[in-house]
Enzyme design. Structure first.
Site, PDB file in Angstrom:
ATOM      1  N   ASN A  10       0.853  -1.190   0.000  1.00 12.38           N
ATOM      2  CA  ASN A  10       0.000   0.000   0.000  1.00 12.38           C
ATOM      3  C   ASN A  10       0.889   1.239   0.000  1.00 12.38           C
ATOM      4  O   ASN A  10       1.507   1.560   1.010  1.00 12.38           O
ATOM      5  CB  ASN A  10      -0.894  -0.033   1.251  1.00 12.38           C
ATOM      6  CG  ASN A  10      -1.757   1.205   1.383  1.00 12.38           C
ATOM      7  OD1 ASN A  10      -1.878   1.991   0.439  1.00 12.38           O
ATOM      8  ND2 ASN A  10      -2.363   1.382   2.554  1.00 12.38           N
ATOM      9  N   TRP A  11       0.931   1.916  -1.126  1.00 12.52           N
ATOM     10  CA  TRP A  11       1.828   3.081  -1.269  1.00 12.52           C
ATOM     11  C   TRP A  11       1.231   4.338  -0.637  1.00 12.52           C
ATOM     12  O   TRP A  11       1.866   5.387  -0.615  1.00 12.52           O
ATOM     13  CB  TRP A  11       2.164   3.334  -2.746  1.00 12.52           C
ATOM     14  CG  TRP A  11       2.899   2.206  -3.415  1.00 12.52           C
ATOM     15  CD1 TRP A  11       3.291   1.016  -2.827  1.00 12.52           C
ATOM     16  CD2 TRP A  11       3.337   2.133  -4.780  1.00 12.52           C
ATOM     17  NE1 TRP A  11       3.936   0.221  -3.754  1.00 12.52           N
ATOM     18  CE2 TRP A  11       3.978   0.890  -4.970  1.00 12.52           C
ATOM     19  CE3 TRP A  11       3.240   2.994  -5.871  1.00 12.52           C
ATOM     20  CZ2 TRP A  11       4.523   0.482  -6.195  1.00 12.52           C
ATOM     21  CZ3 TRP A  11       3.776   2.598  -7.099  1.00 12.52           C
ATOM     22  CH2 TRP A  11       4.415   1.354  -7.252  1.00 12.52           C
ATOM     23  N   LYS A  12      -0.020   4.252  -0.192  1.00 12.38           N
ATOM     24  CA  LYS A  12      -0.720   5.381   0.436  1.00 12.38           C
ATOM     25  C   LYS A  12      -0.598   6.650  -0.437  1.00 12.38           C
ATOM     26  O   LYS A  12      -0.571   6.551  -1.666  1.00 12.38           O
ATOM     27  CB  LYS A  12      -0.203   5.616   1.847  1.00 12.38           C
ATOM     28  CG  LYS A  12      -0.199   4.332   2.686  1.00 12.38           C
ATOM     29  CD  LYS A  12      -0.128   4.576   4.144  1.00 12.38           C
ATOM     30  CE  LYS A  12       0.085   3.256   4.858  1.00 12.38           C
ATOM     31  NZ  LYS A  12      -0.140   3.325   6.268  1.00 12.38           N
ATOM     32  N   HIS A  17      -9.807   0.381   4.766  1.00 14.62           N
ATOM     33  CA  HIS A  17      -8.516   0.627   5.419  1.00 14.62           C
ATOM     34  C   HIS A  17      -8.770   1.534   6.628  1.00 14.62           C
ATOM     35  O   HIS A  17      -9.579   2.466   6.561  1.00 14.62           O
ATOM     36  CB  HIS A  17      -7.536   1.286   4.444  1.00 14.62           C
ATOM     37  CG  HIS A  17      -6.138   1.309   4.981  1.00 14.62           C
ATOM     38  ND1 HIS A  17      -5.747   2.188   5.960  1.00 14.62           N
ATOM     39  CD2 HIS A  17      -5.067   0.530   4.730  1.00 14.62           C
ATOM     40  CE1 HIS A  17      -4.470   1.957   6.269  1.00 14.62           C
ATOM     41  NE2 HIS A  17      -4.040   0.947   5.527  1.00 14.62           N
ATOM     42  N   GLU A  21      -7.228   3.907   7.902  1.00 18.91           N
ATOM     43  CA  GLU A  21      -7.019   5.344   7.707  1.00 18.91           C
ATOM     44  C   GLU A  21      -8.263   5.976   7.090  1.00 18.91           C
ATOM     45  O   GLU A  21      -8.575   7.129   7.360  1.00 18.91           O
ATOM     46  CB  GLU A  21      -5.761   5.577   6.848  1.00 18.91           C
ATOM     47  CG  GLU A  21      -4.503   5.327   7.668  1.00 18.91           C
ATOM     48  CD  GLU A  21      -3.272   4.952   6.856  1.00 18.91           C
ATOM     49  OE1 GLU A  21      -3.285   5.085   5.626  1.00 18.91           O
ATOM     50  OE2 GLU A  21      -2.300   4.497   7.493  1.00 18.91           O
ATOM     51  N   GLU A  81      -5.541  -5.721  10.365  1.00 20.15           N
ATOM     52  CA  GLU A  81      -4.559  -4.668  10.596  1.00 20.15           C
ATOM     53  C   GLU A  81      -4.916  -3.926  11.876  1.00 20.15           C
ATOM     54  O   GLU A  81      -5.773  -3.017  11.863  1.00 20.15           O
ATOM     55  CB  GLU A  81      -4.581  -3.666   9.437  1.00 20.15           C
ATOM     56  CG  GLU A  81      -4.247  -4.268   8.096  1.00 20.15           C
ATOM     57  CD  GLU A  81      -3.739  -3.191   7.157  1.00 20.15           C
ATOM     58  OE1 GLU A  81      -2.574  -3.282   6.763  1.00 20.15           O
ATOM     59  OE2 GLU A  81      -4.494  -2.260   6.849  1.00 20.15           O
ATOM     60  N   GLY A  90       1.708   2.000  10.652  1.00 19.55           N
ATOM     61  CA  GLY A  90       2.564   3.174  10.505  1.00 19.55           C
ATOM     62  C   GLY A  90       3.211   3.636  11.805  1.00 19.55           C
ATOM     63  O   GLY A  90       3.737   4.740  11.881  1.00 19.55           O
ATOM     64  N   SER A  96       2.992  -2.382  10.305  1.00 22.95           N
ATOM     65  CA  SER A  96       4.447  -2.275  10.511  1.00 22.95           C
ATOM     66  C   SER A  96       5.200  -3.575  10.213  1.00 22.95           C
ATOM     67  O   SER A  96       6.157  -3.920  10.913  1.00 22.95           O
ATOM     68  CB  SER A  96       4.748  -1.776  11.928  1.00 22.95           C
ATOM     69  OG  SER A  96       4.206  -0.488  12.123  1.00 22.95           O
ATOM     70  N   GLY A 156       4.595   1.260   4.788  1.00 24.93           N
ATOM     71  CA  GLY A 156       5.889   1.947   4.696  1.00 24.93           C
ATOM     72  C   GLY A 156       6.975   1.135   3.994  1.00 24.93           C
ATOM     73  O   GLY A 156       7.678   1.654   3.115  1.00 24.93           O
TER      74      GLY A 156
HETATM   75  C1  PEP Z   1      -1.033  -0.277   5.740  1.00 21.66           C
HETATM   76  O1  PEP Z   1      -0.991   0.798   5.161  1.00 21.66           O
HETATM   77  O2  PEP Z   1      -1.976  -1.040   5.521  1.00 21.66           O
HETATM   78  C2  PEP Z   1       0.040  -0.633   6.671  1.00 21.66           C
HETATM   79  C3  PEP Z   1      -0.016  -1.791   7.257  1.00 21.66           C
HETATM   80  O3  PEP Z   1       1.037   0.307   6.857  1.00 21.66           O
HETATM   81  P1  PEP Z   1       2.440   0.073   7.635  1.00 21.66           P
HETATM   82  O4  PEP Z   1       3.042  -1.205   7.091  1.00 21.66           O
HETATM   83  O5  PEP Z   1       3.252   1.276   7.307  1.00 21.66           O
HETATM   84  O6  PEP Z   1       2.131  -0.065   9.091  1.00 21.66           O
END
Ligand code: PEP
Length: 247
Positions: free
Chosen positions: A9-11, A95, A97, A167, A173, A208, A230
């Site tokens: 996931n490049w966000k 997601h 976020e 998640e 993050g 993470s 990330g």
């Molecule tokens: C995500 O964006 O779904 C995610 C798990 O991010 P990160 O790996 O940065 O925690």
């Protein structure tokens, strides 16, 4: 066990140039015996350029969001058909976020899931608890409710064909990761909620994930792969993590 997957996931990061570079670096990825599917989720505006870069590759394209509407006067929204037209096969729904920052409810997430799946996209349904909910021992209840909302609208037989990503919100993050045991406990509960039909549903862990913690997480019996934020922005790191899904 489900089909092994590794998703990046490049966000809301990058430029056309950096997206093209990253996609080109990943485009040579081949898992042993093509067992593991790799998917990248660039920002919407970079889908077209990434799609071209991945054209000859086995790496799949996904979008980070989709409208709950199929077509019409919805300024700023992007429909499932438009994503298919850009070469997407997958889409993230729910997601954390988006649930937190854009106020997406369980009901709205369920609507997006159904619209996407009906159009022919493969939804990756993201679920997970906040730190407060974990501290109150509500993790399993929260996750079950998030999945139930989708089952109610789309039907169990449809949900088991999709991908579910657990998640924990407090691990996204933040550099904090669920322990493999914490993650496995939730994955096992999800698998139980889906029943017999969910035995081969793909369940991903996200939060993470990095090159140091991925191996132990992915070795858990109900974890079929990862959704990586990330660490998916650097080709070498992401490719190393992908190798750990196969191990
Ligand atoms: C995500 O964006 O779904 C995610 C798990 O991010 P990160 O790996 O940065 O925690």
């Amino acid at each position: 066990m489900g089909r092994p997957l590794i998703a990046g996931n490049w966000k809301m990061h990058g430029t056309t140039e950096s997206a093209l570079k990253l996609a080109t670096q990943l485009s040579h990825y081949r898992s042993q015996e093509n067992a593991v599917e790799m998917i990248v989720f660039p920002p919407l505006v970079h889908l077209a350029v990434v799609s071209v870069a991945l054209n000859e590759s086995t790496v799949r394209l996904g979008a980070q969001n989709v409208s709950q509407y199929s077509d019409g006067a919805y300024t700023g929204e992007v429909s499932a058909d438009m994503l298919l037209d850009q070469g997407c096969k997958y889409v993230l729904v729910g997601h954390s976020e988006r649930r937190a920052a854009m106020g997406e409810s369980n009901q709205l997430v369920a609507e997006k899931f159904k619209v996407a799946q009906d159009a022919g996209l493969m939804p990756i349904l993201c679920v997970g608890e906040s730190l407060e909910q974990r501290q109150q021992d509500k993790t399993l209840e929260v996750v079950a409710k998030q999945i139930d909302a989708v089952i109610e609208l789309a039907g169990l037989s449809q949900v088991v064909q999709a991908v579910i990503a657990y998640e924990p919100v407090w691990a996204i993050g933040t550099g904090e990761t669920a322990t493999p045991q914490q993650a496995q406990q939730v994955h096992r509960a999800i698998r139980a909620q889906l029943g017999d039909a969910g035995r081969s549903t793909t369940l991903l862990y996200g939060g993470s994930v990095n090159t140091s913690n991925a191996a132990e997480l992915f070795s858990q019996p109900d974890i079929d792969g990862g959704l990586v934020g990330g660490a998916s922005l650097e080709a070498e790191k992401f490719l190393n993590i992908a190798q750990l899904v196969e191990a």
